[in-house]
Structures are given as structure tokens and as C-alpha cells.
Design a protein around this motif. Structure first.
Motif, PDB file in Angstrom:
ATOM      1  N   VAL A 196       0.840  -1.199   0.000  1.00  0.00           N
ATOM      2  CA  VAL A 196       0.000   0.000   0.000  1.00  0.00           C
ATOM      3  C   VAL A 196       0.875   1.249   0.000  1.00  0.00           C
ATOM      4  O   VAL A 196       1.883   1.314   0.711  1.00  0.00           O
ATOM      5  CB  VAL A 196      -0.935   0.010   1.229  1.00  0.00           C
ATOM      6  N   LEU A 197       0.472   2.233  -0.788  1.00  0.00           N
ATOM      7  CA  LEU A 197       1.160   3.528  -0.827  1.00  0.00           C
ATOM      8  C   LEU A 197       0.166   4.625  -0.480  1.00  0.00           C
ATOM      9  O   LEU A 197      -0.887   4.741  -1.111  1.00  0.00           O
ATOM     10  CB  LEU A 197       1.742   3.792  -2.223  1.00  0.00           C
ATOM     11  N   ARG A 198       0.504   5.409   0.532  1.00  0.00           N
ATOM     12  CA  ARG A 198      -0.290   6.598   0.876  1.00  0.00           C
ATOM     13  C   ARG A 198       0.327   7.792   0.159  1.00  0.00           C
ATOM     14  O   ARG A 198       1.452   8.185   0.442  1.00  0.00           O
ATOM     15  CB  ARG A 198      -0.290   6.804   2.388  1.00  0.00           C
ATOM     16  N   MET A 199      -0.400   8.346  -0.799  1.00  0.00           N
ATOM     17  CA  MET A 199       0.075   9.484  -1.584  1.00  0.00           C
ATOM     18  C   MET A 199      -0.376  10.767  -0.901  1.00  0.00           C
ATOM     19  O   MET A 199      -1.571  11.032  -0.768  1.00  0.00           O
ATOM     20  CB  MET A 199      -0.499   9.394  -2.998  1.00  0.00           C
ATOM     21  N   CYS A 253      -6.038  11.798  -0.614  1.00  0.00           N
ATOM     22  CA  CYS A 253      -7.171  12.661  -0.292  1.00  0.00           C
ATOM     23  C   CYS A 253      -7.005  13.946  -1.094  1.00  0.00           C
ATOM     24  O   CYS A 253      -6.024  14.117  -1.815  1.00  0.00           O
ATOM     25  CB  CYS A 253      -7.232  12.962   1.207  1.00  0.00           C
ATOM     26  N   GLY A 254      -7.960  14.848  -0.980  1.00  0.00           N
ATOM     27  CA  GLY A 254      -7.818  16.132  -1.660  1.00  0.00           C
ATOM     28  C   GLY A 254      -8.220  16.075  -3.118  1.00  0.00           C
ATOM     29  O   GLY A 254      -9.184  15.400  -3.487  1.00  0.00           O
ATOM     30  N   ASN A 255      -7.452  16.777  -3.961  1.00  0.00           N
ATOM     31  CA  ASN A 255      -7.811  16.950  -5.370  1.00  0.00           C
ATOM     32  C   ASN A 255      -7.643  15.646  -6.142  1.00  0.00           C
ATOM     33  O   ASN A 255      -6.535  15.246  -6.497  1.00  0.00           O
ATOM     34  CB  ASN A 255      -6.958  18.054  -5.998  1.00  0.00           C
ATOM     35  N   ARG A 256      -8.754  15.008  -6.398  1.00  0.00           N
ATOM     36  CA  ARG A 256      -8.761  13.696  -7.042  1.00  0.00           C
ATOM     37  C   ARG A 256      -8.126  13.732  -8.431  1.00  0.00           C
ATOM     38  O   ARG A 256      -7.272  12.899  -8.761  1.00  0.00           O
ATOM     39  CB  ARG A 256     -10.215  13.221  -7.129  1.00  0.00           C
ATOM     40  N   PHE A 281      -9.764   7.274  -3.022  1.00  0.00           N
ATOM     41  CA  PHE A 281      -9.697   8.559  -2.322  1.00  0.00           C
ATOM     42  C   PHE A 281     -10.603   8.532  -1.096  1.00  0.00           C
ATOM     43  O   PHE A 281     -11.721   8.019  -1.149  1.00  0.00           O
ATOM     44  CB  PHE A 281     -10.105   9.696  -3.263  1.00  0.00           C
ATOM     45  N   PHE A 282     -10.086   9.086  -0.010  1.00  0.00           N
ATOM     46  CA  PHE A 282     -10.817   9.150   1.247  1.00  0.00           C
ATOM     47  C   PHE A 282     -10.865  10.604   1.724  1.00  0.00           C
ATOM     48  O   PHE A 282     -10.051  11.432   1.305  1.00  0.00           O
ATOM     49  CB  PHE A 282     -10.130   8.292   2.318  1.00  0.00           C
ATOM     50  N   PRO A 283     -11.775  10.925   2.641  1.00  0.00           N
ATOM     51  CA  PRO A 283     -11.820  12.289   3.188  1.00  0.00           C
ATOM     52  C   PRO A 283     -10.530  12.641   3.922  1.00  0.00           C
ATOM     53  O   PRO A 283      -9.966  11.806   4.642  1.00  0.00           O
ATOM     54  CB  PRO A 283     -13.015  12.242   4.153  1.00  0.00           C
ATOM     55  N   CYS A 284     -10.085  13.878   3.757  1.00  0.00           N
ATOM     56  CA  CYS A 284      -8.850  14.329   4.419  1.00  0.00           C
ATOM     57  C   CYS A 284      -8.954  14.219   5.938  1.00  0.00           C
ATOM     58  O   CYS A 284      -7.954  13.977   6.616  1.00  0.00           O
ATOM     59  CB  CYS A 284      -8.543  15.770   4.025  1.00  0.00           C
ATOM     60  N   ALA A 285     -10.155  14.417   6.474  1.00  0.00           N
ATOM     61  CA  ALA A 285     -10.327  14.349   7.926  1.00  0.00           C
ATOM     62  C   ALA A 285     -10.035  12.954   8.466  1.00  0.00           C
ATOM     63  O   ALA A 285      -9.773  12.790   9.663  1.00  0.00           O
ATOM     64  CB  ALA A 285     -11.749  14.765   8.308  1.00  0.00           C
ATOM     65  N   GLU A 299     -11.257   0.367   9.318  1.00  0.00           N
ATOM     66  CA  GLU A 299     -12.277  -0.533   8.760  1.00  0.00           C
ATOM     67  C   GLU A 299     -12.493  -0.264   7.279  1.00  0.00           C
ATOM     68  O   GLU A 299     -12.516  -1.186   6.452  1.00  0.00           O
ATOM     69  CB  GLU A 299     -13.598  -0.348   9.520  1.00  0.00           C
ATOM     70  N   TRP A 300     -12.662   1.009   6.935  1.00  0.00           N
ATOM     71  CA  TRP A 300     -12.931   1.389   5.547  1.00  0.00           C
ATOM     72  C   TRP A 300     -11.728   1.079   4.659  1.00  0.00           C
ATOM     73  O   TRP A 300     -11.867   0.546   3.552  1.00  0.00           O
ATOM     74  CB  TRP A 300     -13.274   2.881   5.512  1.00  0.00           C
TER      75      TRP A 300
END
Length: 697
Positions: A196-199, A253-256, A281-285, A299-300
Motif C-alpha cells: 500500500v502507498l499513501r500518496m 485525499c484532496g484533489n482527485r 480517495f478518502f476524506p482528508c479528515a 475498517e474502511w
């Protein structure tokens, strides 16, 4: 008037309360007072290592750290919050708090005007500490580098705001969620675990450092994390490192669109996640904070990394069952019972609104068409980890599963499906003389709002596809105390849609496709059920009829309130939030003006940072924020062709430049070169940038 004198024998006896009971009440009240302050004086070390002693519970808190604000709110202690950053938009009740600026450069002047007795800061705001402490304000630094830090933060903040027990419960809830996901992913063979990579960047390879809490979250979700050999909240890596790691799942997150465009570059074409379209993409919060929703996000994320595994019945850990019921009052004669039923389906908690009818009736559903002999209507909430489930098994099969669980017959049950939480369900009622209308509404508009007639559809009906529709986003159930004919039910759909769209227009909800240019008219998955009802027959629900008026009114009010609850969007939200809804951040806009700068990369980088902070400070002033707000309305009129000459507005923008800079030399507008914004909005923001730049000189 005659007064009679009474002797002492005639005088009524004074009735004193039972003295023992009175003393017990006093002791109890005093005990409550002691309990409310039993943690004070409170001494602890903050994350900067500073020894802090609070003599009493703070009553005026400014939080410059969004995760801290989230924790205070979750502990129901936000009555003590007086100042927050513009990054915090939820819940809507925080609208009463003063926005003191952004996370990176809050306004010291704004903070001091609030007279706080405690300010929460992060390590990036240490420059404020000495000044605030010199004015007698307590300052606490919170820095989260791991999930263990996050739990410790929740406990500490709970003690500070007098909610220690609630904080312990919140930590335990998140721990239980992580333990549950650990049980599920433990069954996935190690050979099938995914990289997994978190961008974190949008046009550069900005990723979490090896010791970041974000890697803790990925590991908790069953993913494999990279080893870059670099520590820190974020680090830059090069293309070769990413190619070697070869992620199988990327999230951001952010600008898709910017992220998707970045990964379209040829050097990424052979990366597994790109080849298999595994960018999510997930919410920034959720992605950028380790606070109260750690368990929800894990979970998500886990269900998104392993959608096949999480949707297969043989991999379920918990039985499908009813967990609880909450009654709902709907005062119509033909409604036998209404309730929200909590269910476990596919290992996660769902909620279904269930309305039982006293007799079989016709209903008109935009999801299923005209149906007869219906005895139950409802609206089912799917939590995010199960959204893939419906796509994989199909709406019809899932509909039957829900009906069976709630003890209803699928043949006589009409359900809608939504990703908006049933906890945010709104019931609205309106009446005229003997007519009454009730609307039951859930609404969310942050993911797939669109403008019909402008935005393009992505689904071709004549091409066979096994993909199911996404869960409905604005769902409405309409009931009246009359009998609506089929014609009236059909016309009720139009009145309801017009009421819904009017609500979206008044809230300035933006299209998710082109948010800077278009208001939304709905979302791509809205649905409505109209129940025929029982009572006097009504044949018309059009705009000129009282029934049509009532339907549109309850739908309008319901949609406005439901969006406020679900998305914390309301008419008076801040200019920062409204710009963000259009895909605009001040930093990105200033960077888009860089062609007019010095052309020295180092100097330009510093200038962009300074101008970003200065423009944000300007927007904290009502004169400039209202000016930009007016440009938003003008932009929509300009896009519709109702305004074609901007010369007078351009003159106003020039005046703004002079006002900010204090100078009257000729100014150069039209410095924003990205062409991603309507001309009026671009001009308004350019005037702030030009004024701030001239003032710096």
C-alpha cells in the motif's frame, strides 16, 4: 376590603422540608461540584516536554490543531471552544467559534481577542508559544506520530476538559475496532497481503515517513508498508523507489483529478496499482488525522484494500442479526409503526429506517417504479466498508437480505439505499387546513453531486454491466394524510425534485465534476418514494396546488437540515470552506500566479509561502471575505452568460489592491495562469495576491 386578625392558634403552621432530605440534596450537589473539578490542579508534560500545571478547567479554549478540535467535540466538551482553524468544518455547531486562520499561520491578533485561558498548538506553531504564555495563557503542544500517541492525546485532552471517563471509552471503542479488523485480516495469507502507498502530494511523490502514524494505520488495515529509510511526518521519494516498491493499492485525499493525472505519466504505467485501477480517495479528515475516527478509517481502508475478501460470506466473523431498535413517531393514521433498526451485515453495523403501513398500498419509487400491495417502506444505510458489497452482489440480492433480517417480505417492502448515516435522518412536517405532509430525508453531497444538463454520465445503459448503482445520496420518503392517485404521485416527484434542487441552490452545493464552475442540481444516485396514503383523494401535486407546495416545502427543509447534519454545510459557512468546495486552496492559487514572480526557485518558494499566509490573514477580515464571496455569486452569473462585461468589477479589484498595499502605482492583474477558475473569482483572488505582494515590497 376586610381584613380579619388571626390569633396564634389560627395561624397556619409553616411547613419545613424534611431536614435530612434537605441535607442529602446539599451534599449531593456539593459532590457534583467536587467531581467537576476533582482533576485540578492538573499537572502533566505536553508533547514538547514542557511541564504544565492547570489550576482549573479551561473555559475558553482555542484549538489550532484540527485533531484536537475533533477530540474535544467528540467528548462533548466543545462548549469551551471559542477559536478554531478553518480546517475544522464539522460538526456544524462549531460555526459559533471564531476562525483564527489556517493551521500553518493562525492569526495571533484573532487569538488574543478571544482571551483564551488555554491554546492547543502543534510543533509547527511553536513560535506562538512564548508570546501567548507571556500574556498569561496556558499553551499545550500536541504532536501525534503513532496510534499510541493518538490514544494518549485523547486521554490527556479528556482530563483537561473534564471528560476523562468519556475519553477512556472513546479509546476503547477505537481499540476494539482495530482488534476486530486484526481478526479479519489475520485470515488473509501473508502471500496475498497487498503493498500500500499513501500518496500525500498531488504533483510530487510526497509520502509518509517510516515512523508516521499513517503507516500504523496501513498496517492495522492489513496492508504492507514501504521502508523508505526516512523518518518524519512526510518525506519525498523518487520514481525509482516507487517503481521498486510497486504498490498494489494507492490512496490519497484532496484533489482527485490532480492525483490521477500525476499517475498517468508513462513512468508509472507498469505499477500494479495503476494497471489494475486501484487508486482510492478518502476524506482528508480521516487520512490526515489520528484522532477519534481511527477505527472507522481502518475498517474502511481494510475493506477497500481487500474488497473481494471482505464481501465473501465465508470470511464473515459475526452473524447477521438485529442489534437494536429505536422508535420513531410519525403521526399518520395509516402508519402502524416506524423505527430505525440496527443490524449487523457483512460484519459491520447498518441502520434501516422501517415504516410499517396499516394496509397494503401503492408506492411510486424512483428505484423500483410503481409497486402495489406494499406494507413497508424504508431507507437503508450502508457503512463505507460495505459499499463494495452492494456493487458485487447486486441491489436485488442485498434488498432481499435486508428485508429478511428486519422480518419483512421483500415482495411487499420498498427500500432505498444510502451512504448517508441514518443517525442524521431528518423528519419534516407541514400542513394546510386538513392536509398534512411528512418527509423523511437523508442527504450527503460531498462525493457525487452533479449538475444535470452539464455534467456527463459515465454509465452506458445499453452496455451490459454487472456493476450496481452506488447507494443513494439524497433519499426522500413522502407520506401524506390523503390518498394520492397515480397521477398525483407522479407529479409529487417533480415537486419534490424542485424542492430538493432549490435547497441545493440556496446552499450553493457544488458539482463534484466541475465545482468551480457549476452548482449541483442533485447527486447521481438520488431516490424518492411517494406513498399513496389513505384519506381524501388528491389528484394533483403540482406547483400551483397546496399539496405540491407542502411537498416542496418539507423536502426543501429536510434536505437543508440533512446536509447540515451529514456534511456540516450550511448557508453561513466560512469563505475558506466555500473556496475548498470549489477545489480552491490559497496556496495552490498563489502557486498558480508564480509566473509573475522572480523566476528564482528558492525566492519564489519563500514568496509563495509568505503570500499564502498574508492572503489567508486578509480573508479573516470581513471586508475582504465578503468581497471574495461576492465574486462567487458573480462567477456563477458569468458562467451562465448573464454577465459578460467585467470592467466595473475589474476596477473594484484594482481598488482592493490599492487598499491592501497602501500604494497607488499601477497594478498588474491577470497573473493567474492555470485557467481553472471562472474569471471573476480569479480576479478577486488575484487582487488579494497583488495587494499582499505590493505590500511586502
Amino acid at each position: 376590603m376586610n381584613f380579619k386578625m388571626m390569633n396564634h392558634k389560627q395561624r397556619p403552621k409553616l411547613q419545613f422540608p424534611n431536614m435530612k432530605k434537605f441535607i442529602l440534596v446539599i451534599i449531593f450537589a456539593f459532590s457534583l461540584l467536587l467531581l467537576g473539578s476533582c482533576n485540578y490542579p492538573l499537572s502533566f508534560h505536553d508533547d514538547a516536554g514542557e511541564r504544565i500545571t492547570l489550576l482549573k478547567r479551561p473555559l475558553r479554549i482555542v484549538s489550532l490543531v484540527p485533531s484536537v478540535t475533533e477530540i474535544i467535540t467528540a467528548l462533548d466538551a466543545d462548549s469551551s471552544l471559542v477559536g478554531i482553524t478553518y480546517h475544522t468544518t464539522r460538526p456544524a455547531r462549531l460555526a459559533r467559534c471564531t476562525v483564527v486562520g489556517g493551521f500553518l499561520e493562525p492569526s495571533l491578533v484573532k487569538i488574543e481577542k478571544l482571551h483564551p485561558d488555554l491554546v492547543f498548538i502543534s510543533s509547527l506553531q511553536r513560535n506562538l508559544r512564548q508570546t501567548l504564555e507571556s500574556r498569561g495563557c496556558n499553551v499545550v503542544e500536541i504532536e501525534t506520530s503513532s496510534l499510541a500517541d493518538a490514544y494518549a492525546d485523547i486521554k490527556l485532552i479528556g482530563k483537561i476538559v473534564g471528560r476523562h471517563e468519556q475519553a477512556l471509552q472513546l479509546v476503547e471503542k477505537n481499540r476494539q475496532q482495530l482488534e476486530f479488523i486484526a481478526r479479519k485480516v489475520a485470515q488473509i495469507p501473508l502471500a496475498e497481503r497487498r503493498r500500500v502507498l499513501r500518496m500525500m502530494g498531488r504533483d510530487s511523490l510526497l509520502v509518509p515517513g517510516d515512523d508516521s502514524f499513517q503507516n500504523d494505520i496501513i498496517k492495522a488495515a492489513g496492508g504492507i508498508v514501504p521502508d523508505w529509510g526516512q523518518s518524519g511526518d512526510f518525506v519525498f521519494v523518487d520514481t525509482a523507489q516507487v517503481q521498486t516498491y510497486n504498490p498494489q493499492f494507492i490512496y490519497a485525499c484532496g484533489n482527485r483529478q490532480e492525483v490521477l493525472d500525476f499517475f498517468k505519466q508513462p513512468q508509472f504505467s507498469e505499477i500494479s496499482a495503476i494497471c489494475e485501477h486501484k487508486i482510492t480517495f478518502f476524506p482528508c479528515a480521516l487520512t490526515c488525522r489520528a484522532a477519534t475516527h481511527i477505527g472507522d478509517f481502518v475498517e474502511w481502508l481494510a475493506a477497500s484494500i481487500y474488497p473481494d475478501y471482505f464481501s465473501q460470506p465465508e470470511n464473515m466473523v459475526l452473524p447477521a442479526e438485529v442489534n437494536g431498535r429505536t422508535e420513531l413517531s410519525i403521526e399518520l393514521e395509516y402508519v402502524n409503526k416506524a423505527e430505525v433498526v440496527e443490524l449487523t451485515i457483512a460484519d459491520f453495523r447498518h441502520r434501516t429506517l422501517v415504516v410499517d403501513l396499516a394496509e397494503p398500498m401503492q408506492v411510486l419509487s424512483t428505484l423500483e417504479g410503481l409497486r402495489s400491495e406494499i406494507t413497508c417502506v424504508g431507507n437503508h444505510y450502508l457503512p463505507p466498508p460495505t459499499w463494495n458489497l452492494v456493487h458485487r452482489i447486486g441491489v436485488e440480492k442485498f434488498d432481499r437480505q435486508v428485508a429478511d433480517l428486519i422480518g419483512r417480505q421483500p415482495e411487499t417492502t420498498a427500500l432505498l439505499f444510502t451512504g448517508a448515516d441514518m443517525c442524521n435522518l431528518v423528519q419534516k412536517r407541514a400542513s394546510f387546513k386538513k392536509m398534512e405532509v411528512v418527509a423523511l430525508v437523508t442527504a450527503g453531497v460531498c462525493s457525487n453531486a452533479l449538475r444535470m444538463s452539464v455534467d456527463k454520465g459515465g454509465y452506458y445503459e445499453l452496455q451490459q454491466s454487472e456493476a450496481a448503482e452506488k447507494p443513494g445520496t439524497i433519499n426522500i420518503i413522502i407520506l401524506t394524510n390523503t390518498h394520492l392517485t397515480p397521477r398525483a404521485m407522479s407529479r409529487a416527484l417533480i415537486s419534490a425534485c424542485e424542492g430538493k434542487t432549490a435547497a441545493l441552490q440556496d446552499l450553493d452545493i457544488r458539482s463534484s465534476v466541475k465545482p468551480a464552475f457549476s452548482q449541483a442540481t442533485g447527486t447521481g444516485t438520488d431516490n424518492i418514494i411517494v406513498v399513496a396514503g389513505r384519506g381524501p383523494t388528491v389528484k394533483n401535486c403540482g406547483g400551483h396546488s397546496k399539496m405540491g407546495e407542502l411537498i416542496a416545502r418539507v423536502v426543501y427543509d429536510g434536505v437543508v437540515e440533512a446536509i447540515r447534519r451529514q456534511n456540516s454545510i450550511y448557508a453561513g459557512r466560512s469563505i475558506f470552506q466555500r473556496l475548498r468546495e470549489r477545489g480552491v486552496t490559497i496556496y495552490d492559487f498563489v502557486r498558480g500566479c508564480r509566473a509573475s514572480f522572480t523566476e528564482d526557485e528558492q525566492n519564489d518558494r519563500m514568496l509563495i509561502a509568505d503570500l499564502t499566509c498574508n492572503v489567508e490573514q486578509l480573508l479573516l477580515k470581513s471586508h475582504y471575505s465578503s468581497f471574495v464571496e461576492s465574486s462567487l455569486a458573480l462567477s456563477d452569473a458569468f458562467n451562465r452568460g448573464q454577465v459578460d462585461n467585467l470592467s466595473s468589477f475589474r476596477e473594484e479589484c484594482t481598488g482592493i489592491v490599492y487598499k491592501i498595499s497602501g500604494k497607488t502605482q499601477p497594478c498588474m492583474l491577470d497573473i493567474y495562469k492555470d485557467q481553472k477558475l471562472p474569471a471573476p473569482l480569479a480576479l478577486a483572488l488575484e487582487s488579494l495576491v497583488c495587494g499582499a505582494k505590493a505590500k511586502l515590497k
